[in-house]
Scaffold this motif. Structure first.
Motif, short mmCIF file in Angstrom:
data_model
loop_
_atom_site.label_atom_id
_atom_site.label_comp_id
_atom_site.label_asym_id
_atom_site.label_seq_id
_atom_site.Cartn_x
_atom_site.Cartn_y
_atom_site.Cartn_z
N PRO A 16 0.89 -1.40 0.02
CA PRO A 16 -0.02 -0.12 -0.07
C PRO A 16 0.90 1.22 -0.09
O PRO A 16 0.59 2.23 -0.60
N PHE A 17 2.02 1.14 0.45
CA PHE A 17 2.84 2.29 0.51
C PHE A 17 3.24 2.86 -0.90
O PHE A 17 3.45 3.73 -1.13
N ALA A 18 3.62 1.82 -1.54
CA ALA A 18 3.96 1.96 -3.07
C ALA A 18 2.82 2.53 -3.94
O ALA A 18 2.81 3.30 -4.53
N GLU A 23 6.43 8.07 0.45
CA GLU A 23 6.68 8.97 1.68
C GLU A 23 6.00 10.40 1.15
O GLU A 23 5.27 11.00 2.36
N GLU A 24 6.19 10.77 0.23
CA GLU A 24 5.76 12.41 -0.20
C GLU A 24 4.28 12.31 -0.13
O GLU A 24 3.61 13.15 0.37
N ARG A 25 3.48 11.25 -0.69
CA ARG A 25 2.05 11.03 -0.61
C ARG A 25 1.43 10.98 0.80
O ARG A 25 0.47 11.41 0.94
N VAL A 26 2.16 10.31 1.54
CA VAL A 26 1.68 9.83 2.84
C VAL A 26 1.83 11.22 3.69
O VAL A 26 0.92 11.50 4.27
N GLU A 31 -0.75 15.59 6.36
CA GLU A 31 -1.19 17.25 6.28
C GLU A 31 -2.61 17.68 6.01
O GLU A 31 -3.25 18.47 6.87
N ARG A 32 -3.22 17.12 5.00
CA ARG A 32 -4.46 17.35 4.85
C ARG A 32 -5.45 16.91 5.77
O ARG A 32 -6.48 17.63 6.22
N PHE A 33 -5.27 15.53 6.33
CA PHE A 33 -6.09 15.35 7.50
C PHE A 33 -6.12 16.10 8.77
O PHE A 33 -7.23 16.45 8.98
N PHE A 62 2.27 10.43 10.57
CA PHE A 62 3.30 10.30 9.19
C PHE A 62 4.10 9.18 9.41
O PHE A 62 4.15 8.17 8.69
N TRP A 63 4.76 9.02 10.60
CA TRP A 63 5.81 8.08 11.03
C TRP A 63 5.16 6.73 10.97
O TRP A 63 5.48 5.72 10.47
#
Length: 143
Positions: A16-18, A23-26, A31-33, A62-63
């Protein structure tokens, strides 16, 4: 907290990370959340449960999400096992009372953030199911 098993067939990405875009999209999602939590009146109870500042929560989510989604294990490298329920109990620093309203607002806020940041519909569906299971388990108040 686990993301449901990989769907049958050929999912578009290994993790799911890919799939979310790394990282940039997470970071954009987190931030939006938290921006939505501050901006939208419908998330008032959720925002109140987070205290006066969201800086620490932004960084920790984020982490956590990076590792939970299958990316770098920033959270566990720093703090060990997440022990989410224990860390969110009212008597813990940063913990709070979590009832149905907070659960539902967290889920709605995250879903809105995922929609607004362009998380793929298939991934969003899987994440929403996993988020619900965890958010419901995190409740420490009956109502």
């Amino acid at each position: 907290m686990q993301i449901e098993e990989r769907p049958p067939g050929n999912p578009p990405f290994e993790t799911p990370f890919a799939w979310i875009g790394g990282e940039e999209r997470v970071k954009v999602l987190v931030e939006r959340f938290y921006d939505l939590m501050d901006l939208e009146p419908g998330y008032k109870a959720l925002r109140a449960a987070h205290g006066s500042t969201l800086d620490n929560a932004r960084q920790r989510l984020f982490w956590f999400l990076c590792g939970w989604l299958g990316g770098p294990q920033y959270y566990t490298d720093r703090f060990g096992h997440p022990r989410l329920r224990m860390r969110h109990m009212p008597q813990q620093t940063g913990g709070g009372s979590i009832g149905i309203a907070e659960r539902d607002q967290w889920l709605a806020c995250m879903d809105q953030a995922m929609r607004e940041t362009g998380v793929d519909e298939g991934l969003r569906t899987r994440l929403n199911a996993s988020f619900f299971q965890t958010a419901d388990w995190m409740r420490n108040r009956g109502e």
